[in-house]
Design a protein around this motif. Structure first.
Motif, short mmCIF file in Angstrom:
data_model
loop_
_atom_site.label_atom_id
_atom_site.label_comp_id
_atom_site.label_asym_id
_atom_site.label_seq_id
_atom_site.Cartn_x
_atom_site.Cartn_y
_atom_site.Cartn_z
N GLN A 126 83.33 43.44 79.44
CA GLN A 126 84.04 42.17 79.58
C GLN A 126 85.22 42.32 80.53
N SER A 127 85.42 41.31 81.34
CA SER A 127 86.52 41.32 82.30
C SER A 127 87.84 41.01 81.61
N CYS A 144 81.33 33.59 87.11
CA CYS A 144 81.19 35.00 86.72
C CYS A 144 79.99 35.57 87.46
N LYS A 148 78.15 36.22 82.45
CA LYS A 148 78.17 34.98 81.70
C LYS A 148 79.60 34.64 81.29
N ILE A 149 79.89 33.35 81.25
CA ILE A 149 81.22 32.86 80.91
C ILE A 149 81.40 32.78 79.40
N ASP A 191 76.82 31.22 84.47
CA ASP A 191 77.46 32.11 85.43
C ASP A 191 78.47 31.38 86.30
N ARG A 192 78.46 30.04 86.26
CA ARG A 192 79.43 29.24 87.01
C ARG A 192 79.57 27.88 86.34
N TYR A 217 89.11 32.19 80.45
CA TYR A 217 87.76 32.66 80.17
C TYR A 217 87.63 34.13 80.52
N CYS A 219 84.49 37.14 81.66
CA CYS A 219 83.13 37.32 82.16
C CYS A 219 82.48 38.51 81.46
N THR A 221 79.34 41.04 81.53
CA THR A 221 78.30 41.53 82.42
C THR A 221 77.73 42.85 81.89
#
Length: 223
Positions: A126-127, A144, A148-149, A191-192, A217, A219, A221
């Motif tokens: 996760q970001s 992202c 996924k957001i 993803d957006r 949020y 992201c 991945t």
């Protein structure tokens, strides 16, 4: 009895999960703690009310918000040993304005061993949290890449005089109760995403005042 006791102990040892229900009134915080070696598995959740007595008598006794509530609780608590969530409209949205609500959650505590094995098979990174803002009438866009957001916060209104500033605009306590539910429904898992900061999307939490949309949020991945 001597024959049944070993069988009963074997069953309890095989399945050490247990179902729990927990309720807190609107404005309070719910803390779930499964203890060392266990993690939370959220089964059901509702921020609203389904009776007229819990957290005070209210004429509105059937107000459900189950799908959005479950999504928030899973985002905040799933597969964690412990978590704390505020039972507020800022977090869950407002399914029945002017009514007293409460947060009800059903969850299991499961052994963390199974979760750890699954994480090894499919590790997710996760970001750091990111924030996007859009003034009223503009579009908030975020993405992202290859991920996924997950929406962690959303508000359409005004909580800061310096964001989208306007002459003589000093309001800092303006929040649309629908913000989290609307943004999660439109963006979660994608993803957006692009959302217009407008009353037609969120309702008007403070008529006559300049508003903006703020979204935080992360992201997720594959590592």
């Amino acid at each position: 009895m001597q024959l049944l006791l070993p069988l009963l102990l074997a069953i309890l040892h095989f399945d050490n999960s247990y179902g729990v229900e927990q309720t807190v009134c609107e404005g309070d915080h719910m803390t779930i703690d499964c203890g060392s070696g266990n993690v939370i598995d959220v089964v059901k959740a509702n921020f609203g009310r389904t009776d007229e007595d819990t957290c005070g008598i209210d004429a509105v006794y059937y107000c459900t918000h189950e799908e959005e509530s479950l999504k928030v609780m899973k985002d905040q608590c799933q597969n964690k040993q412990t978590c704390t969530v505020a039972a507020t409209v800022d977090v869950f949205g407002d399914p029945c304005p002017e009514s007293v609500k409460y947060l009800w959650v059903e969850f299991n505590c499961r052994s963390s061993g199974t979760i750890a094995d699954h994480a090894k098979e499919q590790k997710i990174c996760q970001s750091e949290p990111k924030t996007v803002q859009a003034c009223e009438g503009d579009v908030a866009q975020f993405l992202c890449p290859n991920g996924k957001i997950t929406v962690t916060y959303a508000n359409y209104g005004r909580t800061d005089i310096w964001v989208c500033p306007s002459l003589f605009e000093l309001t800092t306590n303006c929040r649309a109760g629908s913000s989290m539910a609307v943004v999660s429904k439109l963006c979660e898992g994608k993803d957006r995403c692009a959302i217009t900061a407008a009353n037609s999307v969120f309702g008007d939490p403070c008529p006559g005042h300049k508003k903006y949309l703020e979204i935080t949020y992360i992201c997720s991945t594959p590592c």
